[in-house]
Design an enzyme around this catalytic site. Structure first.
Site, short mmCIF file in Angstrom:
data_model
loop_
_atom_site.label_atom_id
_atom_site.label_comp_id
_atom_site.label_asym_id
_atom_site.label_seq_id
_atom_site.Cartn_x
_atom_site.Cartn_y
_atom_site.Cartn_z
N ASP A 103 2.60 4.93 1.83
CA ASP A 103 1.72 5.94 2.41
C ASP A 103 0.27 5.43 2.28
OD1 ASP A 103 1.68 8.97 3.38
OD2 ASP A 103 0.13 8.81 1.85
N HIS A 296 10.04 10.25 4.99
CA HIS A 296 8.79 9.61 4.59
C HIS A 296 8.79 9.14 3.14
CE1 HIS A 296 4.55 8.65 4.78
NE2 HIS A 296 4.31 9.43 3.74
#
Length: 320
Positions: A103, A296
């Site tokens: 991320d 994610h």
């Protein structure tokens, strides 16, 4: 099992909280977390890498947990974030490292590979690809395409606005984001007015996802209960400043062996499809993998697969 040792380092004008595990003489591997996460998001990789003989370094990035959290948004531009890690490497005497980020940690890892081409021997990014320095700050494109529609990054730009919503109920916020970015739905850009709030329309599932058991979830809650969300959100308020400060990196390629992993249900994959396609042109030695049935939070959702791919990559490209 190798113990995880907490440390506090004085670097770059802040205190950086750092967790270290593995043999003292092991090759240094850095694991940089993203938003809204913490060092503990790497728990599965820390143990696997340490058992394989690597010396693992998992910081709480600037603004998170026990690390300093300056109030000024200008304290969170990309070069400053990179300098936190560079000075920590200096302090620890690191001359040859593997740098892995997830991320927001991924752009820091990619840029450290550019800034430290001799010291960062191999680099990896999870979920967020690298496409080179854009011609304009990415925030300009977002403002153009989402003038009348909600986009989470645009929502984050006004200091205090997103903080108020996310801090109303920290456990609820984390549950919604954990579920919402792993179920294949895109809650980052929504079909609602641009001035709406992010999470109002979402139903609280009442418990974290299966990949985040209660003891792990409590670490996340404690992380954001200490300093709130202002520091982490300030990372998003520096697109223009970071773009200006990386002018001398325009056109530079990442030549080191590189690994990119992303889940097929990760909404970032939809938003960054062009960048992922472009990445081999700016990271010529990149090895890419798409993990099926994965969202994610890739290193926690599918830790065994991530560990296998990461260890294989390091064994091939980061041997003593």
């Amino acid at each position: 099992m190798n113990a995880i040792e907490p440390h506090l380092l004085d670097v770059n004008g802040i205190q950086l909280s750092l967790h270290i595990s593995g043999p003292v003489d092991g090759q240094p591997v850095w694991l940089l977390h993203g938003f809204p996460e913490c060092w503990y998001s790497w728990r599965h990789q820390i143990h696997a890498l340490a058992e394989a003989g690597y010396r693992v370094h998992a910081p709480e990035m600037r603004g998170y947990g026990l690390s300093s959290a300056p109030q000024d948004p200008a304290a969170y531009d990309l070069i400053t974030l990179c300098d936190d890690i560079r000075q920590a490497m200096d302090l620890l005497g690191h001359r040859r490292v593997a740098m892995i980020g997830h991320d927001w940690g991924a752009p820091v890892a990619w840029h450290l590979a550019l800034l430290e081409p001799e010291r960062v021997q191999v680099v990896g990014g999870l979920s967020v690809p690298f496409g080179g320095r854009p011609k304009r700050p990415a925030i300009d494109t977002m403002r153009k395409h989402y003038q009348d529609r909600f986009h989470y990054i645009l929502y984050f730009q006004t200091p205090g606005l997103a903080e108020a919503e996310l801090e109303e109920n920290v456990p609820r916020t984390l549950r919604l984001l954990m579920h919402g970015l792993s179920n294949g739905k895109n809650n980052l850009a929504q079909d609602k007015p641009a001035d709406g709030r992010w999470l109002d329309d979402l139903e609280d599932p009442g418990k974290p996802p299966a990949w985040c058991p209660d003891e792990a979830f409590q670490v996340y809650v404690d992380t954001f209960s200490k300093n709130g969300f202002r520091g982490p959100l300030n990372w998003y308020r520096n697109f223009e400043r970071s773009w200006e400060r990386t002018a001398d990196l325009a056109g530079h390629l990442i030549h080191q062996p590189a690994l990119f992993l992303i889940g097929d249900r990760d909404p970032v994959g939809q938003l960054e499809a062009y960048t992922i396609e472009k990445m081999p042109s700016v990271v010529p030695a990149v090895e890419q993998h798409v993990l099926p049935h994965c969202g994610h939070w890739i290193q926690a959702e599918q830790p065994k697969t991530v560990n296998l791919l990461l260890l294989s990559f390091l064994e091939r490209h980061f041997t003593p």
